[in-house]
Motif scaffolding. Structure first.
Motif, mmCIF file in Angstrom:
data_model
loop_
_atom_site.group_PDB
_atom_site.id
_atom_site.type_symbol
_atom_site.label_atom_id
_atom_site.label_comp_id
_atom_site.label_asym_id
_atom_site.label_seq_id
_atom_site.Cartn_x
_atom_site.Cartn_y
_atom_site.Cartn_z
ATOM 1 N N LYS A 45 0.803 -1.225 0.000
ATOM 2 C CA LYS A 45 0.000 0.000 0.000
ATOM 3 C C LYS A 45 0.841 1.282 0.000
ATOM 4 C CE LYS A 45 -3.995 -2.190 2.197
ATOM 5 N NZ LYS A 45 -3.648 -3.497 1.833
ATOM 6 N N GLN A 46 2.157 1.161 -0.107
ATOM 7 C CA GLN A 46 3.022 2.347 -0.172
ATOM 8 C C GLN A 46 3.500 2.632 -1.591
ATOM 9 O OE1 GLN A 46 3.782 4.488 2.504
ATOM 10 N NE2 GLN A 46 2.158 3.273 3.400
ATOM 11 N N GLY A 47 3.393 1.666 -2.489
ATOM 12 C CA GLY A 47 3.879 1.829 -3.857
ATOM 13 C C GLY A 47 3.238 2.991 -4.589
ATOM 14 N N VAL A 48 1.930 3.123 -4.473
ATOM 15 C CA VAL A 48 1.218 4.211 -5.148
ATOM 16 C C VAL A 48 1.642 5.560 -4.568
ATOM 17 C CG1 VAL A 48 -1.060 5.201 -5.614
ATOM 18 C CG2 VAL A 48 -0.711 2.729 -5.781
ATOM 19 N N LYS A 49 1.852 5.632 -3.252
ATOM 20 C CA LYS A 49 2.312 6.874 -2.626
ATOM 21 C C LYS A 49 3.700 7.255 -3.154
ATOM 22 C CE LYS A 49 -0.189 6.263 1.700
ATOM 23 N NZ LYS A 49 -0.063 5.998 3.135
ATOM 24 N N ILE A 50 4.554 6.268 -3.331
ATOM 25 C CA ILE A 50 5.906 6.523 -3.831
ATOM 26 C C ILE A 50 5.846 7.017 -5.273
ATOM 27 C CG2 ILE A 50 8.074 5.391 -4.472
ATOM 28 C CD1 ILE A 50 7.669 3.689 -1.868
ATOM 29 N N LEU A 51 5.004 6.396 -6.088
ATOM 30 C CA LEU A 51 4.834 6.854 -7.473
ATOM 31 C C LEU A 51 4.418 8.316 -7.504
ATOM 32 C CD1 LEU A 51 2.927 3.858 -9.084
ATOM 33 C CD2 LEU A 51 5.238 4.630 -9.657
ATOM 34 N N SER A 52 3.492 8.691 -6.642
ATOM 35 C CA SER A 52 3.001 10.061 -6.585
ATOM 36 C C SER A 52 4.072 11.008 -6.046
ATOM 37 C CB SER A 52 1.751 10.121 -5.703
ATOM 38 O OG SER A 52 1.350 11.449 -5.505
ATOM 39 N N PHE A 53 4.704 10.645 -4.951
ATOM 40 C CA PHE A 53 5.692 11.502 -4.302
ATOM 41 C C PHE A 53 6.840 11.850 -5.245
ATOM 42 C CE2 PHE A 53 9.402 12.350 -1.633
ATOM 43 C CZ PHE A 53 8.896 13.258 -0.735
ATOM 44 N N PHE A 54 7.345 10.858 -5.973
ATOM 45 C CA PHE A 54 8.471 11.069 -6.873
ATOM 46 C C PHE A 54 8.040 11.449 -8.285
ATOM 47 C CE2 PHE A 54 10.483 8.444 -3.570
ATOM 48 C CZ PHE A 54 11.527 9.290 -3.234
ATOM 49 N N LYS A 55 6.726 11.628 -8.454
ATOM 50 C CA LYS A 55 6.160 12.029 -9.749
ATOM 51 C C LYS A 55 6.618 11.094 -10.874
ATOM 52 C CE LYS A 55 5.815 16.905 -8.379
ATOM 53 N NZ LYS A 55 5.787 16.698 -6.987
ATOM 54 N N LEU A 56 6.697 9.814 -10.566
ATOM 55 C CA LEU A 56 7.165 8.840 -11.549
ATOM 56 C C LEU A 56 6.173 8.629 -12.684
ATOM 57 C CD1 LEU A 56 8.778 6.192 -9.164
ATOM 58 C CD2 LEU A 56 9.945 7.811 -10.670
ATOM 59 N N LYS A 98 4.089 -7.201 -0.247
ATOM 60 C CA LYS A 98 4.980 -6.074 -0.541
ATOM 61 C C LYS A 98 4.586 -5.468 -1.881
ATOM 62 C CE LYS A 98 8.537 -8.512 -3.171
ATOM 63 N NZ LYS A 98 9.966 -8.726 -3.355
ATOM 64 N N ASP A 99 5.104 -4.256 -2.135
ATOM 65 C CA ASP A 99 4.968 -3.599 -3.427
ATOM 66 C C ASP A 99 6.348 -3.551 -4.080
ATOM 67 O OD1 ASP A 99 2.311 -3.180 -2.772
ATOM 68 O OD2 ASP A 99 2.510 -1.031 -2.456
ATOM 69 N N LEU A 100 6.352 -3.364 -5.393
ATOM 70 C CA LEU A 100 7.586 -3.327 -6.173
ATOM 71 C C LEU A 100 7.401 -2.337 -7.312
ATOM 72 C CD1 LEU A 100 10.253 -5.367 -6.956
ATOM 73 C CD2 LEU A 100 8.685 -5.820 -8.822
ATOM 74 N N GLU A 137 8.930 7.151 -19.468
ATOM 75 C CA GLU A 137 9.621 5.868 -19.340
ATOM 76 C C GLU A 137 8.641 4.761 -18.928
ATOM 77 O OE1 GLU A 137 12.537 5.462 -20.413
ATOM 78 O OE2 GLU A 137 13.199 7.543 -20.513
ATOM 79 N N LYS A 138 8.998 3.545 -19.271
ATOM 80 C CA LYS A 138 8.177 2.387 -18.925
ATOM 81 C C LYS A 138 8.303 2.108 -17.425
ATOM 82 C CE LYS A 138 9.418 -1.267 -21.072
ATOM 83 N NZ LYS A 138 9.687 -2.483 -21.839
ATOM 84 N N ILE A 139 7.162 1.915 -16.778
ATOM 85 C CA ILE A 139 7.118 1.630 -15.342
ATOM 86 C C ILE A 139 6.327 0.349 -15.126
ATOM 87 C CG2 ILE A 139 6.330 2.424 -13.078
ATOM 88 C CD1 ILE A 139 6.543 5.279 -14.138
ATOM 89 N N THR A 140 6.881 -0.556 -14.332
ATOM 90 C CA THR A 140 6.175 -1.766 -13.943
ATOM 91 C C THR A 140 5.915 -1.676 -12.453
ATOM 92 O OG1 THR A 140 7.356 -3.027 -15.627
ATOM 93 C CG2 THR A 140 6.249 -4.280 -13.899
ATOM 94 N N ILE A 141 4.668 -1.892 -12.063
ATOM 95 C CA ILE A 141 4.286 -1.779 -10.655
ATOM 96 C C ILE A 141 3.681 -3.101 -10.199
ATOM 97 C CG2 ILE A 141 2.906 -0.497 -8.981
ATOM 98 C CD1 ILE A 141 2.611 1.628 -11.288
ATOM 99 N N GLY A 142 4.135 -3.584 -9.076
ATOM 100 C CA GLY A 142 3.525 -4.756 -8.455
ATOM 101 C C GLY A 142 2.992 -4.336 -7.102
ATOM 102 N N LEU A 143 1.719 -4.554 -6.880
ATOM 103 C CA LEU A 143 1.104 -4.174 -5.610
ATOM 104 C C LEU A 143 0.615 -5.419 -4.879
ATOM 105 C CD1 LEU A 143 -1.005 -1.129 -6.863
ATOM 106 C CD2 LEU A 143 1.253 -1.083 -5.802
ATOM 107 N N ASN A 144 0.819 -5.450 -3.579
ATOM 108 C CA ASN A 144 0.371 -6.554 -2.720
ATOM 109 C C ASN A 144 0.890 -7.897 -3.205
ATOM 110 O OD1 ASN A 144 -1.184 -4.860 -0.964
ATOM 111 N ND2 ASN A 144 -2.677 -4.700 -2.625
ATOM 112 N N LEU A 145 2.180 -7.937 -3.567
ATOM 113 C CA LEU A 145 2.793 -9.175 -4.034
ATOM 114 C C LEU A 145 3.113 -10.084 -2.854
ATOM 115 C CD1 LEU A 145 5.292 -7.597 -6.593
ATOM 116 C CD2 LEU A 145 3.073 -8.646 -7.076
ATOM 117 N N PRO A 146 2.933 -11.391 -3.015
ATOM 118 C CA PRO A 146 3.244 -12.307 -1.917
ATOM 119 C C PRO A 146 4.754 -12.425 -1.709
ATOM 120 C CG PRO A 146 2.615 -13.525 -3.882
ATOM 121 C CD PRO A 146 2.425 -12.071 -4.196
ATOM 122 N N THR A 147 5.147 -12.692 -0.477
ATOM 123 C CA THR A 147 6.555 -12.908 -0.138
ATOM 124 C C THR A 147 6.678 -14.229 0.602
ATOM 125 O OG1 THR A 147 6.397 -11.798 2.000
ATOM 126 C CG2 THR A 147 6.969 -10.421 0.100
#
Length: 151
Positions: free
Chosen positions: A22-33, A54-56, A38-48
């Motif tokens: 649940k922090q990945g989207v905040k990071i995308l916003s904060f850093f204006k990614l 985790k997010d990636l 550029e190509k961005i791949t986002i993984g949200l709520n991935l199992p560990t």
């Protein structure tokens, strides 16, 4: 039969791993990614393996600077940054929480002088049990959930 999802490797760029769920989207916003072409791949709520999600984030042709990595620690204190060149990890490091954030965050206190004076904001990090940031000017402490980046 167990299925695995495959995520495309990046040729050059950065992979931000071990982001709390649940922090990945905040990071995308904060850093204006999302404002890059550029190509961005986002993984949200991935199992560990540990069972904690985790997010990636993978960003092509973008390298996370030391300052950005330190700022990233505000959202993901245990994140790792992998720098990729020619599809290989050439540098891997863990983010470190800085002693202060300067000119990055806006003070949540609307009465703080930093809103009306031409000064860079400055917050000192208090990383005891619960991370708090103390404003240099109004001397109030805030939990990290109160902060927004400066425009």
């Amino acid at each position: 039969m167990q299925r695995k999802l495959q995520v495309e490797a990046i040729q050059h760029g950065s992979v931000i791993d071990h982001i709390p769920a649940k922090q990945g989207v905040k990071i995308l916003s904060f850093f204006k990614l999302t404002q890059t072409s550029e190509k961005i791949t986002i993984g949200l709520n991935l199992p560990t393996k540990s069972g904690i999600a985790k997010d990636l984030i993978k960003v092509e042709n973008t390298f996370i600077s030391d300052d950005q990595a330190n700022q990233l620690a505000l959202f993901a204190p245990n994140a790792t940054i992998n720098q990729i060149k020619d599809f290989k990890v050439v540098n891997k490091f863990q983010v470190q929480l800085p002693g202060a954030f300067i000119g990055v965050l806006s003070c949540p206190n609307s009465n703080c002088i930093s809103h009306n004076e031409p000064v860079k904001t400055k917050f000192y990090v208090n990383n005891n049990l619960d991370l708090k940031l103390k404003c240099h000017y109004c001397e109030k402490s805030f939990n990290r959930t109160f902060f927004h980046e400066l425009d």
